[in-house]
Design a protein around this motif. Structure first.
Motif, PDB file in Angstrom:
ATOM      1  N   ARG A   1       0.828  -1.214   0.000  1.00 23.99           N
ATOM      2  CA  ARG A   1       0.000   0.000   0.000  1.00 23.99           C
ATOM      3  C   ARG A   1       0.858   1.257   0.000  1.00 23.99           C
ATOM      4  NH1 ARG A   1      -3.641  -1.898   4.475  1.00 23.99           N
ATOM      5  NH2 ARG A   1      -5.166  -3.247   3.508  1.00 23.99           N
ATOM      6  N   ALA A   2       2.068   1.140   0.566  1.00 26.38           N
ATOM      7  CA  ALA A   2       2.958   2.308   0.646  1.00 26.38           C
ATOM      8  C   ALA A   2       3.934   2.367  -0.537  1.00 26.38           C
ATOM      9  CB  ALA A   2       3.742   2.251   1.955  1.00 26.38           C
TER      10      ALA A   2
ATOM     11  N   VAL B   1      -6.945   1.925  -1.219  1.00 23.30           N
ATOM     12  CA  VAL B   1      -5.861   2.876  -0.919  1.00 23.30           C
ATOM     13  C   VAL B   1      -5.073   3.111  -2.204  1.00 23.30           C
ATOM     14  CG1 VAL B   1      -3.733   3.255   0.409  1.00 23.30           C
ATOM     15  CG2 VAL B   1      -5.667   2.055   1.459  1.00 23.30           C
ATOM     16  N   ALA B   2      -4.948   4.375  -2.608  1.00 22.55           N
ATOM     17  CA  ALA B   2      -4.253   4.689  -3.863  1.00 22.55           C
ATOM     18  C   ALA B   2      -2.773   4.327  -3.754  1.00 22.55           C
ATOM     19  CB  ALA B   2      -4.409   6.169  -4.191  1.00 22.55           C
ATOM     20  N   ILE B   3      -2.213   3.800  -4.839  1.00 21.20           N
ATOM     21  CA  ILE B   3      -0.777   3.508  -4.909  1.00 21.20           C
ATOM     22  C   ILE B   3      -0.111   4.671  -5.638  1.00 21.20           C
ATOM     23  CG2 ILE B   3       0.971   1.865  -5.736  1.00 21.20           C
ATOM     24  CD1 ILE B   3      -1.064   0.782  -3.597  1.00 21.20           C
ATOM     25  N   GLY B   4       0.958   5.201  -5.045  1.00 21.90           N
ATOM     26  CA  GLY B   4       1.618   6.373  -5.645  1.00 21.90           C
ATOM     27  C   GLY B   4       0.616   7.504  -5.803  1.00 21.90           C
ATOM     28  N   ASP B   5       0.520   8.042  -7.018  1.00 15.31           N
ATOM     29  CA  ASP B   5      -0.442   9.128  -7.234  1.00 15.31           C
ATOM     30  C   ASP B   5      -1.787   8.600  -7.743  1.00 15.31           C
ATOM     31  OD1 ASP B   5       0.099   8.421  -9.810  1.00 15.31           O
ATOM     32  OD2 ASP B   5       0.941  10.343 -10.431  1.00 15.31           O
ATOM     33  N   GLY B   6      -1.966   7.272  -7.648  1.00 13.63           N
ATOM     34  CA  GLY B   6      -3.257   6.701  -8.036  1.00 13.63           C
ATOM     35  C   GLY B   6      -3.396   6.470  -9.533  1.00 13.63           C
TER      36      GLY B   6
END
Ligand code: PDD
Length: 291
Positions: free
Chosen positions: A237-238, A260-265
């Motif tokens: 997730r991070a 949960v968005a990864i990076g900038d989604g």
């Protein structure tokens, strides 16, 4: 649309193709399979798919139903008869047919061989890759030999259904220690903030993906650091980027995990680059024009 299916030595019309009700694949999932990408009418990474097929059969002590060369001809002829330029070819080999009994008949059986080919919507797949997919994590409830490509896919079916219900395109399966094993029908990858890639090492817990293997070659040629080790859901997730690999999607960006968005989604830059590079490295078979 699939028009013609290969079944035990015959090319049959789709509507009429079938195997025996006491096929052990049907009763016990006593069967293995391969899915191979078709690009420009050619098989992608055929050698590796054949190697894995032979290994899966050997692990289950199902005899090779015919020579590799003959199997290769079946794949090509099925692709040709269905006029597939961009798509997938599916090959299944079961142990064969016998009155229902857990014990395998002494002397063995003649394996059942089925091959089908179908087109995929390439534009739709590219659109999915452009927007990326969501992933939902779920407990890995599969058996202890996920390295064998068996048709025993009920846990994957249920996981993908649960993911789809939540609007996710893939399920990531998580072992008892909290580590991601793989996707329900793909291998799982993350990109650390350092730019290094992480994917779980091969072993009993995951299928040794052909796309995974080819991508590892791409990484080594491009000098991109890779660590083959388990990673936790929290680490994923991070992560900077995430993606999955499979014959049906090659390199497919993951833009969120459990919402949960990864990076900038959005699909990551390295992921997009690897998607482009993949077909430059993958083995492409000859084109097949018999008759
Ligand atoms: N799935 N892990 C699992 C559990 C899979 O089912 C697959 C493939 C992969 C990726 O392997 P490969 O790169 O060789 O396709 C990993 C296929 C595509 C399927 O079942 O449709």
């Amino acid at each position: 649309m699939t028009r013609v299916v290969y079944v035990n030595g015959r090319y049959m019309r789709y509507a009429e193709a079938g195997v025996h009700v006491e096929d052990r694949g049907f009763q016990f999932a006593d069967a293995i399979y391969e899915v191979c990408e078709v690009s420009e009418g050619r098989l992608v990474d055929e050698t590796q798919h054949m190697d894995r097929l032979a290994r899966s059969l050997a692990e289950l002590r199902i005899p090779m139903p015919m020579s590799r060369r003959a199997l290769g001809l079946v794949l090509r002829e099925t692709v040709r008869r269905n006029r597939v330029k961009t798509g997938l070819v599916y090959l299944q080999v079961s142990r064969g047919t016998a009155p229902r009994d857990f014990l395998i008949p002494a002397g063995g059986l003649a394996p059942t061989v089925v091959c089908l080919a179908r087109r995929v919507d390439a534009a739709g797949r590219e659109q999915r890759a452009a927007s990326g997919i969501a992933v939902k994590t779920l407990p890995d409830i599969r058996w202890g030999r996920c390295d064998i490509k068996t048709v025993m896919l009920l846990p994957a079916v249920l996981a993908k259904e649960a993911a789809a219900t939540d609007g996710a395109g893939e399920a990531w399966l998580v072992d008892a220690e909290g580590f991601v094993t793989e996707g329900a029908s793909s291998n799982a990858w993350i990109v650390e903030r350092s730019g290094a890639l992480v994917t779980r090492q091969t072993g009993d817990a995951i299928l040794p993906g052909v796309t995974r293997r080819t991508l590892l070659d791409v990484l080594s040629r491009e000098n991109i650091p890779i660590s083959e080790r388990p990673f936790r859901v929290e680490e994923a997730r991070a992560a900077q980027e995430a993606f999955i690999t499979s014959a049906s999607g090659t390199v497919m960006p993951v833009v969120s995990i459990d919402k949960v968005a990864i990076g900038d989604g959005r699909p990551g830059a390295l992921t997009r680059r690897l998607r482009t590079l993949f077909h430059q490295f993958a083995e492409l078979s000859d084109q097949y024009h018999p008759r």
